[in-house]
Enzyme design. Structure first.
Site, PDB file in Angstrom:
ATOM      1  N   LYS A  22       1.154  -0.764   0.044  1.00 24.05           N
ATOM      2  CA  LYS A  22       0.159   0.103   0.034  1.00 24.05           C
ATOM      3  C   LYS A  22       0.767   1.714  -0.444  1.00 24.05           C
ATOM      4  CE  LYS A  22      -1.760   1.695   4.231  1.00 24.05           C
ATOM      5  NZ  LYS A  22      -1.052   3.347   4.086  1.00 24.05           N
ATOM      6  N   ASN A  23       2.057   1.366   0.856  1.00 24.70           N
ATOM      7  CA  ASN A  23       2.393   2.527   0.872  1.00 24.70           C
ATOM      8  C   ASN A  23       3.396   2.435  -0.016  1.00 24.70           C
ATOM      9  OD1 ASN A  23       1.353   2.888   3.206  1.00 24.70           O
ATOM     10  ND2 ASN A  23       3.181   3.038   4.341  1.00 24.70           N
ATOM     11  N   CYS A 116      -3.663  12.845  13.882  1.00 23.18           N
ATOM     12  CA  CYS A 116      -4.765  11.465  13.732  1.00 23.18           C
ATOM     13  C   CYS A 116      -4.770  10.437  15.035  1.00 23.18           C
ATOM     14  CB  CYS A 116      -4.272  11.076  12.419  1.00 23.18           C
ATOM     15  SG  CYS A 116      -2.895   9.583  12.691  1.00 23.18           S
ATOM     16  N   ARG A 121       1.047  14.573  13.523  1.00 22.76           N
ATOM     17  CA  ARG A 121       1.851  14.287  12.139  1.00 22.76           C
ATOM     18  C   ARG A 121       1.973  15.252  11.416  1.00 22.76           C
ATOM     19  NH1 ARG A 121      -0.683   8.642  10.112  1.00 22.76           N
ATOM     20  NH2 ARG A 121       1.238   8.277   9.099  1.00 22.76           N
ATOM     21  N   ILE A 123       2.727  18.639   8.844  1.00 21.05           N
ATOM     22  CA  ILE A 123       3.826  18.502   6.977  1.00 21.05           C
ATOM     23  C   ILE A 123       4.451  19.594   7.070  1.00 21.05           C
ATOM     24  CG2 ILE A 123       2.040  17.030   5.779  1.00 21.05           C
ATOM     25  CD1 ILE A 123       1.093  19.694   4.725  1.00 21.05           C
ATOM     26  N   LEU A 125       7.915  20.043   7.023  1.00 18.90           N
ATOM     27  CA  LEU A 125       9.100  19.791   6.166  1.00 18.90           C
ATOM     28  C   LEU A 125       8.717  19.490   4.624  1.00 18.90           C
ATOM     29  CD1 LEU A 125      10.767  16.601   8.519  1.00 18.90           C
ATOM     30  CD2 LEU A 125      11.647  19.536   8.696  1.00 18.90           C
ATOM     31  N   ASP A 307       5.048   1.003  12.040  1.00 16.62           N
ATOM     32  CA  ASP A 307       4.271   0.071  11.531  1.00 16.62           C
ATOM     33  C   ASP A 307       4.041  -1.194  12.394  1.00 16.62           C
ATOM     34  OD1 ASP A 307       3.018   2.735  10.665  1.00 16.62           O
ATOM     35  OD2 ASP A 307       3.508   1.688   8.558  1.00 16.62           O
ATOM     36  N   ARG A 399      -8.549  -0.417   5.659  1.00 23.20           N
ATOM     37  CA  ARG A 399      -7.584   0.709   4.417  1.00 23.20           C
ATOM     38  C   ARG A 399      -5.816  -0.207   4.054  1.00 23.20           C
ATOM     39  NH1 ARG A 399      -5.837   4.513   8.721  1.00 23.20           N
ATOM     40  NH2 ARG A 399      -4.451   4.975   6.527  1.00 23.20           N
TER      41      ARG A 399
HETATM   42  C1  UD1 Z   1       5.078   6.670   6.745  1.00 14.94           C
HETATM   43  C2  UD1 Z   1       3.792   5.860   6.163  1.00 14.94           C
HETATM   44  C3  UD1 Z   1       3.400   5.093   7.820  1.00 14.94           C
HETATM   45  C4  UD1 Z   1       4.345   4.671   8.308  1.00 14.94           C
HETATM   46  C5  UD1 Z   1       5.454   6.288   8.661  1.00 14.94           C
HETATM   47  C6  UD1 Z   1       6.764   6.033   9.846  1.00 14.94           C
HETATM   48  C7  UD1 Z   1       2.563   6.356   4.050  1.00 14.94           C
HETATM   49  C8  UD1 Z   1       1.214   6.619   3.693  1.00 14.94           C
HETATM   50  N1  UD1 Z   1       2.373   6.406   5.608  1.00 14.94           N
HETATM   51  O1  UD1 Z   1       3.913   7.999   7.170  1.00 14.94           O
HETATM   52  O2  UD1 Z   1       2.308   3.737   7.343  1.00 14.94           O
HETATM   53  O3  UD1 Z   1       3.831   4.604   9.780  1.00 14.94           O
HETATM   54  O4  UD1 Z   1       6.237   6.748   6.898  1.00 14.94           O
HETATM   55  O5  UD1 Z   1       7.294   4.954   9.205  1.00 14.94           O
HETATM   56  O6  UD1 Z   1       3.824   5.654   3.401  1.00 14.94           O
HETATM   57  N2  UD1 Z   1       7.105  14.623  10.904  1.00 14.94           N
HETATM   58  C9  UD1 Z   1       7.387  16.210  10.753  1.00 14.94           C
HETATM   59  N3  UD1 Z   1       7.493  16.721  10.331  1.00 14.94           N
HETATM   60  C10 UD1 Z   1       6.602  16.373   8.705  1.00 14.94           C
HETATM   61  C11 UD1 Z   1       6.402  15.099   8.275  1.00 14.94           C
HETATM   62  C12 UD1 Z   1       7.009  14.334   9.578  1.00 14.94           C
HETATM   63  O7  UD1 Z   1       7.068  16.206  12.336  1.00 14.94           O
HETATM   64  O8  UD1 Z   1       7.089  17.244   7.583  1.00 14.94           O
HETATM   65  C13 UD1 Z   1       7.390  13.622  11.558  1.00 14.94           C
HETATM   66  C14 UD1 Z   1       6.257  13.172  11.759  1.00 14.94           C
HETATM   67  O9  UD1 Z   1       5.179  13.324  12.922  1.00 14.94           O
HETATM   68  C15 UD1 Z   1       6.363  11.799  13.220  1.00 14.94           C
HETATM   69  C16 UD1 Z   1       7.680  11.255  11.922  1.00 14.94           C
HETATM   70  O10 UD1 Z   1       8.403  12.730  11.610  1.00 14.94           O
HETATM   71  O11 UD1 Z   1       7.194  11.998  13.739  1.00 14.94           O
HETATM   72  C17 UD1 Z   1       7.912  10.323  10.553  1.00 14.94           C
HETATM   73  O12 UD1 Z   1       7.276  10.351   9.770  1.00 14.94           O
HETATM   74  P1  UD1 Z   1       6.384  10.281   8.638  1.00 14.94           P
HETATM   75  O13 UD1 Z   1       8.168   9.485   8.569  1.00 14.94           O
HETATM   76  O14 UD1 Z   1       6.410  11.591   7.871  1.00 14.94           O
HETATM   77  O15 UD1 Z   1       5.429   9.738   8.609  1.00 14.94           O
HETATM   78  P2  UD1 Z   1       4.594   9.452   7.244  1.00 14.94           P
HETATM   79  O16 UD1 Z   1       5.244  10.052   6.008  1.00 14.94           O
HETATM   80  O17 UD1 Z   1       3.549  10.259   7.366  1.00 14.94           O
END
Ligand code: UD1
Length: 420
Positions: A22-23, A116, A121, A123, A125, A307, A399
């Site tokens: 899925k990812n 969530c 979570r 964005i 970055l 995960d 999902r």
């Molecule tokens: C992806 C996966 C999810 C998995 C996660 C970590 C997909 C669709 N989802 O989620 O299944 O659990 O990686 O392996 O691939 N963070 C920030 N700022 C940002 C982005 C992230 O602070 O702009 C933090 C997040 O809150 C978290 C960490 O970085 O603590 C890692 O998150 P991230 O790798 O971005 O997770 P996702 O990409 O959302």
């Protein structure tokens, strides 16, 4: 609403084929926004998140079909750059349209996904990197409004933290940008690697694939010749079925996997006493005399995946001794603890650490799924619980797990999907 009813205390046996990841499928589907030709993608898992993303692409004006795990997407007629809240709130990964839409069209409005169940979570970055590439970004009424009328420019970006979808968004943005982008501290997950490999086959020059440093030569706005391809197997689904074998102390084989992607999990299972046999594309788990406790710290790939944390917590309830799980990635990813406790688990939580006192006898109960992987931990617990477990709100499970009741039934589990 559907729920699952599972009879516990069962041994399982057999073979199960793992679906596409899925990812990996989600970013690869948004990658089609950069293609000049329709793209056929095989081994796409038929799960709710994939269907949601296909719907989002269709809302943007793409033509799509999804038949027997083959998705074909033609984005040549995309005429909207608006990803609305109704669809983004169903699936956070909709944010993966941000980089491709902005780099192709020079503007877009994508709803902010918000927090969530497993944490805030943010964005930030993703947005900071796009700004470094020349985008103007405004947040208004819950939407990211991004513009770069003359296209994005290559930049030197260092991610403050490793982010999977953040890396994917910026890699896709860089592929159509003017000039070269260098990225440091990039996620190395196999799903990110596949995205880079497909881009490479589409004519994008990417150096450093699989490492934390990438150099991506942009196409100056020219759409790419993305070839047809096949999605890699789902290492998290694979890990979940290995845990089904482990928690019931049974022998099962999973096929259509890349064992290399499951190294951290396999080494944990071995340290817990299980025998693991591997071939090029299958893994067999064999029962052990005594399940040993373990300590886990979730990390970015190639470390132990967050995960798989919930599933291993369920498994630890059957170990002979105390295990400790340290969740390092998400601040609130312990929602499954209260439900596992209702089934008889003895788990103590302190900030980001869970201590699991075991072994405990689990008993069937009515429990509630709270997020995707928490739901699979409840399914695993139900396999060894005495009596019947009913897992409610399984839309979370749908999902990300394709045909879960058919796959578990084929291993001998007594499982039914029923309506409330
Ligand atoms: C992806 C996966 C999810 C998995 C996660 C970590 C997909 C669709 N989802 O989620 O299944 O659990 O990686 O392996 O691939 N963070 C920030 N700022 C940002 C982005 C992230 O602070 O702009 C933090 C997040 O809150 C978290 C960490 O970085 O603590 C890692 O998150 P991230 O790798 O971005 O997770 P996702 O990409 O959302």
């Amino acid at each position: 609403m559907d729920y699952l009813e599972i009879e516990g205390s069962q041994k399982i046996l057999g073979e199960v084929a793992i679906s596409g990841a899925k990812n990996a499928a989600l970013p690869l589907l948004t990658l089609t926004l950069l293609s000049r030709r329709p793209v056929k993608i095989d081994n796409v898992p038929n799960v709710a998140d994939v269907r949601t993303l296909l719907q989002l692409l269709e809302n943007l004006g793409a033509k799509q079909s999804f038949i027997k795990n083959s998705a074909t997407v033609d984005t040549s007629d995309v005429n909207s750059t608006f990803a609305n809240y109704d669809i983004v709130r169903k699936m956070r990964a909709s944010i993966l349209t941000l980089g491709p839409l902005l780099t192709r069209f020079g503007h877009c409005e994508v709803s902010l996904p918000g927090g969530c169940a497993i944490g805030q979570r943010p964005i930030d970055l993703h947005l900071k990197a796009l700004e470094m590439m020349g985008a103007d970004i405004d947040i208004k009424q819950g939407y990211v409004i991004a513009s770069a009328p003359n296209g994005l420019n290559g930049a030197n970006i260092v991610f403050d933290k490793i982010t999977v979808t953040g890396s994917e968004n910026i890699i896709m943005a860089a592929a159509l940008a003017h000039g070269t982008t260098t990225l440091s501290n990039v996620a190395k997950e196999p799903e990110v690697v596949q995205l880079c490999e497909v881009l490479n086959k589409s004519g994008t020059e990417i150096k450093g694939i699989g490492s934390a440093e990438l150099e991506i030569k942009g196409s100056n706005g020219k759409l790419l010749d993305i070839p047809d391809f096949t999605v890699i197997p789902d290492r998290i689904e694979a890990g979940t079925y290995l845990c089904a074998g482990a928690i019931t102390n049974s022998e099962i084989t999973i096929t259509n996997v890349i064992p290399e992607h499951l190294k951290a999990l396999i080494s944990k299972l071995i340290s817990m006493g299980f025998e693991i046999l591997k071939t090029k594309n299958s893994i067999t788990i064999k029962p052990c005399a005594k399940i040993l406790p373990t300590n886990i710290e979730t990390l970015e790939y190639p470390g132990f995946p967050t995960d798989m944390q919930a599933q291993f917590m369920a498994l630890c309830t059957q170990a002979n001794g105390t295990s400790v799980i340290d969740e390092r990635l998400f601040e609130n990813r312990f929602m499954h603890v209260s439900e596992l406790s209702r089934m008889g688990a003895n788990i103590k939580l302190t900030s980001h650490t869970a201590t699991i006192y075991a072994p405990t006898k689990l008993t069937g109960a009515d429990v509630m799924a709270t997020d995707l992987r928490a739901s699979s931990a409840l399914v695993l617990a139900a396999l060894v619980a005495e009596g019947t477990t009913r897992i409610h709100r399984i839309y979370h499970l749908d999902r990300g797990y394709e045909n879960i009741e058919r796959k578990l039934s084929s291993l001998g589990v007594k499982i039914k999907r029923l309506s409330e």
